[in-house]
Write an enzyme that holds these catalytic residues in place. Sequence first.
Site, mmCIF file in Angstrom:
data_model
loop_
_atom_site.group_PDB
_atom_site.id
_atom_site.type_symbol
_atom_site.label_atom_id
_atom_site.label_comp_id
_atom_site.label_asym_id
_atom_site.label_seq_id
_atom_site.Cartn_x
_atom_site.Cartn_y
_atom_site.Cartn_z
ATOM 1 N N GLU A 46 32.324 58.045 18.755
ATOM 2 C CA GLU A 46 33.022 57.126 19.788
ATOM 3 C C GLU A 46 31.996 57.039 20.768
ATOM 4 O OE1 GLU A 46 35.003 57.865 17.414
ATOM 5 O OE2 GLU A 46 36.507 56.137 17.376
ATOM 6 N N TYR A 84 30.993 59.678 23.040
ATOM 7 C CA TYR A 84 31.058 60.718 23.957
ATOM 8 C C TYR A 84 29.792 61.772 24.072
ATOM 9 C CZ TYR A 84 35.939 59.303 24.558
ATOM 10 O OH TYR A 84 36.856 58.474 24.755
ATOM 11 N N ARG A 108 34.413 65.257 14.188
ATOM 12 C CA ARG A 108 34.589 63.834 14.145
ATOM 13 C C ARG A 108 33.219 63.446 14.155
ATOM 14 N NH1 ARG A 108 38.937 60.364 16.934
ATOM 15 N NH2 ARG A 108 38.635 58.305 16.003
ATOM 16 N N HIS A 122 32.824 53.466 22.256
ATOM 17 C CA HIS A 122 33.588 52.827 23.227
ATOM 18 C C HIS A 122 33.246 51.608 23.737
ATOM 19 C CE1 HIS A 122 37.021 55.273 22.124
ATOM 20 N NE2 HIS A 122 36.706 56.145 22.942
ATOM 21 N N GLU A 123 31.849 51.620 24.141
ATOM 22 C CA GLU A 123 31.094 50.536 24.878
ATOM 23 C C GLU A 123 30.767 49.145 23.901
ATOM 24 O OE1 GLU A 123 28.192 53.532 25.519
ATOM 25 O OE2 GLU A 123 26.705 51.978 25.056
ATOM 26 N N GLN A 173 49.611 47.177 23.090
ATOM 27 C CA GLN A 173 50.117 46.813 24.674
ATOM 28 C C GLN A 173 50.989 48.185 25.004
ATOM 29 O OE1 GLN A 173 51.574 42.785 23.406
ATOM 30 N NE2 GLN A 173 52.947 43.221 25.240
ATOM 31 N N CYS A 181 55.455 52.867 23.335
ATOM 32 C CA CYS A 181 55.158 52.126 22.155
ATOM 33 C C CYS A 181 55.984 50.780 22.313
ATOM 34 C CB CYS A 181 55.209 52.569 20.826
ATOM 35 S SG CYS A 181 55.241 51.717 19.432
HETATM 36 P P1 NAP Z 1 51.702 33.480 31.063
HETATM 37 O O1 NAP Z 1 50.707 34.738 30.299
HETATM 38 O O2 NAP Z 1 52.213 33.843 32.361
HETATM 39 O O3 NAP Z 1 51.040 31.981 31.206
HETATM 40 C C1 NAP Z 1 51.323 30.973 31.682
HETATM 41 C C2 NAP Z 1 50.055 30.038 32.022
HETATM 42 O O4 NAP Z 1 50.643 28.782 32.263
HETATM 43 C C3 NAP Z 1 48.966 30.461 33.190
HETATM 44 O O5 NAP Z 1 47.983 30.472 32.750
HETATM 45 C C4 NAP Z 1 49.440 29.747 34.348
HETATM 46 O O6 NAP Z 1 48.056 29.401 34.708
HETATM 47 C C5 NAP Z 1 50.040 28.450 33.394
HETATM 48 N N1 NAP Z 1 51.074 27.754 34.231
HETATM 49 C C6 NAP Z 1 52.160 28.207 34.676
HETATM 50 N N2 NAP Z 1 53.034 27.432 35.644
HETATM 51 C C7 NAP Z 1 52.291 26.253 35.324
HETATM 52 C C8 NAP Z 1 52.508 24.797 35.848
HETATM 53 N N3 NAP Z 1 53.377 24.815 36.526
HETATM 54 N N4 NAP Z 1 51.722 23.993 35.499
HETATM 55 C C9 NAP Z 1 50.669 24.160 34.764
HETATM 56 N N5 NAP Z 1 50.300 25.520 34.424
HETATM 57 C C10 NAP Z 1 51.220 26.343 34.702
HETATM 58 O O7 NAP Z 1 52.872 33.151 30.078
HETATM 59 P P2 NAP Z 1 52.815 32.629 28.269
HETATM 60 O O8 NAP Z 1 51.444 32.305 28.230
HETATM 61 O O9 NAP Z 1 54.100 31.968 28.494
HETATM 62 O O10 NAP Z 1 53.165 34.265 27.730
HETATM 63 C C11 NAP Z 1 54.447 34.571 28.169
HETATM 64 C C12 NAP Z 1 54.284 36.208 27.988
HETATM 65 O O11 NAP Z 1 53.994 36.578 26.691
HETATM 66 C C13 NAP Z 1 53.296 36.929 28.963
HETATM 67 O O12 NAP Z 1 53.880 37.768 29.760
HETATM 68 C C14 NAP Z 1 52.306 37.578 27.809
HETATM 69 O O13 NAP Z 1 52.134 38.834 28.437
HETATM 70 C C15 NAP Z 1 53.078 37.572 26.560
HETATM 71 N N6 NAP Z 1 52.162 37.153 25.672
HETATM 72 C C16 NAP Z 1 51.021 38.043 25.675
HETATM 73 C C17 NAP Z 1 50.150 37.542 24.693
HETATM 74 C C18 NAP Z 1 48.917 38.617 24.367
HETATM 75 O O14 NAP Z 1 48.771 39.480 25.166
HETATM 76 N N7 NAP Z 1 48.047 38.305 23.388
HETATM 77 C C19 NAP Z 1 50.306 36.864 23.708
HETATM 78 C C20 NAP Z 1 51.471 36.067 23.784
HETATM 79 C C21 NAP Z 1 52.394 36.213 24.634
HETATM 80 P P3 NAP Z 1 47.651 28.850 36.086
HETATM 81 O O15 NAP Z 1 48.971 29.012 36.874
HETATM 82 O O16 NAP Z 1 46.376 29.332 36.556
HETATM 83 O O17 NAP Z 1 47.776 27.013 35.495
HETATM 84 FE FE1 SF4 Z 2 51.482 48.676 19.323
HETATM 85 FE FE2 SF4 Z 2 52.975 50.690 19.379
HETATM 86 FE FE3 SF4 Z 2 51.066 50.609 17.559
HETATM 87 FE FE4 SF4 Z 2 50.504 51.114 20.066
HETATM 88 S S1 SF4 Z 2 51.555 52.223 18.837
HETATM 89 S S2 SF4 Z 2 49.716 49.613 18.853
HETATM 90 S S3 SF4 Z 2 52.175 49.903 21.297
HETATM 91 S S4 SF4 Z 2 52.871 49.293 18.025
#
Ligand code: NAP
Ligand code: SF4
Length: 672
Positions: free
Chosen positions: A167, A169, A217, A255-256, A342, A356
């Site tokens: 990894e 190290y 490892r 890791h990099e 996450q 988890c």
């Molecule tokens: P979010 O991550 O908070 O993103 C909402 C997006 O909408 C932002 O980009 C924001 O950007 C935009 N926005 C907010 N209000 C707006 C408005 N009035 N007009 C135009 N743009 C607006 O929310 P989400 O995408 O709905 O996700 C919800 C949650 O699910 C999040 O907390 C996220 O952590 C989780 N999630 C995570 C993943 C992942 O990590 N892969 C995948 C799916 C969901 P601007 O305000 O800059 O425009």
């Molecule tokens: Fe996601 Fe839990 Fe697996 Fe970590 S241990 S990757 S939080 S499901």
Amino acid sequence: MSEPYPNLFKPLDLGFTSLENRVMMGSMHTGLEDTRDGFEKLADFYAERARGGVRLIVTGGISPNLRGQLVPFSSRLSSPWQVHKHRRLTSAVHDAGSRICMQILHAGRYAMHPLALAPSAIRSPISPFKPRAMSSGQIERTINAYVNAAVLAQKAGYDGVEIMGSEGYLINQFICRRTNRRDDDWGGSFDNRIRFATEIVARTRQAVGAHWIIIYRLSMLDLLDDGSSWDEVVLLAQAIEAAGATLINTGIGWHEVRIPTIAAMVPRAAFTWVTARLRPSVSVPLITSNRINTPQQIEQILAAGDADMVSMARPFLADPTFVEKAKQNRSSRINTCIACNQGCLDRVFRKQLATCLVNPRACHETELIIRQTRIPKKIIVVGLGPAGMAFASVAAERGHVVIAYDAAGIGGQLNLAVKIPGKGEFEETLRYFRHAMEDAGVDLRLGQSLSARQIRSTETDAVVIATGVSPQMPAIDGIEHDKVVSYVDVISGRVVIGNCVAIIGAGGIGFDVATLLAEQGWPQDPQGWLQAWGIDAQYRGRGGLLERPQRIETARKIYLLQRKPSKPGATLGKTTGWIHRSSLRNAGVEMLSGVKYERIDDQGLHIVHEGKSCVLDVDHVVICAGQIPNRHLADELADSGMLVYLIGGADKAVELDAERAIRQGVELAAKI
Ligand code: NAP
Ligand code: SF4
């Protein structure tokens, strides 16, 4: 009944001892290693896994000296007074009938402090600190520190050590000429570069005696320009075996490196071919790893002869009883790790304790306790998304009478998540909760909605509202236009999306929608996936990389937009955000920040970007602009005098994710 997984449960003979099964809980830093009363909690954490049937555990990385610490004040074993706290771990695991090895990890140039040392003074891209090149005296003292750590580990009751040689190290930094530019006895020729590794193993073996486990490892696939060649990997493995290692574990990628190796988008068991390739060249047993999360997969790997043992770390956070359930032929009840990072790695990178997403008890075993209730209550649950399912299953398991309603079926937003390429593992979470609710005796009323009036007329001790969220529609001129659709329409397949599309909102869901729309031409098979990420499964060049990585552009024109000036995807997980950005960039998705939305009309989406007005001539505008809570039912019950709890998105839609929803559900169920 015949043994469900004969290879998994075949003992492994190590000569001086034997392991009861072929599964190892691999090393994973939880954060508990570095906190005040962390070792006591770690003891409970590991003991619960040992009771669940895993017979060999490796701790998170422990530094052999001060300079090897990954971050200041992280755990090290270098003095006799530090032995005591380790004894708590070893006795807890031994009492549960398992063995535990301590991983010795010297960070080298990955150290996040100014005392960093490395073979050569070359800064790594993931630490702001340039290391000092080690003097030959420092090299000798560091080898002695490894040996000393192993001897102290033996005194602490460990059954062995894992010497972290992969990894990227310190040991790995000696082996690769990219990071080792020395011209003394520790650099230059391959023999000189591997001397640090072989000396550590040989001197450790001499110090601990023949009957003690030494796992090494070994980085079998550096995934790095100028990394080790395959011939070098083979020679190193043979030298490590000759130096006295009991087992060799597989390390994949430094890791990099910007190639995913454990995230959800990596196909299951995508790297076991590397271990399999080494097997004919050594006689020491080999352990394989990376993206293995089911007993079926383990059985397949072992039956194919690809490895002698399988290492998993995150799957034991998700379910401490993984092995026991496999043994009892109850694999369908395993709470499967979905490789999201996450709850675990993303938190550790933010210097928080790991837990988890699917099992919030992980690393919180002493605080989040699920006990049988002495006063069973009748509880109505409305909404069976992640929060509702988690609550219902745990509350019923505790002995409450739970009647759970959902107008559709179970899963809520998880039913959308499973449709996103690379997020199919959420199917396992749905499967787990379906069984968990059934086994616990939840009275499921699916396809039925419940009005406030009906609830008021029912005799119940508590009502749990988990009615989730609805998409938020921003106030943009023309938002009612036919071109405008919500992410729910797109992901559920309710609308067929045109060839040119703009996505408003570059948060988690915006990225998911872009991935779905872009990846329709991407390879889903493991071989195609490796190639798409520039990995050479023939291992022709150094580091196992292809000379020219493939670029797979999507046939669609996709714009991913946000108003904030920051880089799109800045809120995504630390360990996976770069993968999402890199995949979309590779697919040709255009990501724009600092956008002002003017209006939507027949011409398309009118925006101002970098001070200029322009029209994106798109067929569709997909709204991914966050969510609002579904609270009508809760509001209607507000003055009912009933005990009403709000959980998940219905409680708070902002920054809602499955991790928070499940945690809230379990926490409420544990105390209600
Ligand atoms: P979010 O991550 O908070 O993103 C909402 C997006 O909408 C932002 O980009 C924001 O950007 C935009 N926005 C907010 N209000 C707006 C408005 N009035 N007009 C135009 N743009 C607006 O929310 P989400 O995408 O709905 O996700 C919800 C949650 O699910 C999040 O907390 C996220 O952590 C989780 N999630 C995570 C993943 C992942 O990590 N892969 C995948 C799916 C969901 P601007 O305000 O800059 O425009
Ligand atoms: Fe996601 Fe839990 Fe697996 Fe970590 S241990 S990757 S939080 S499901």
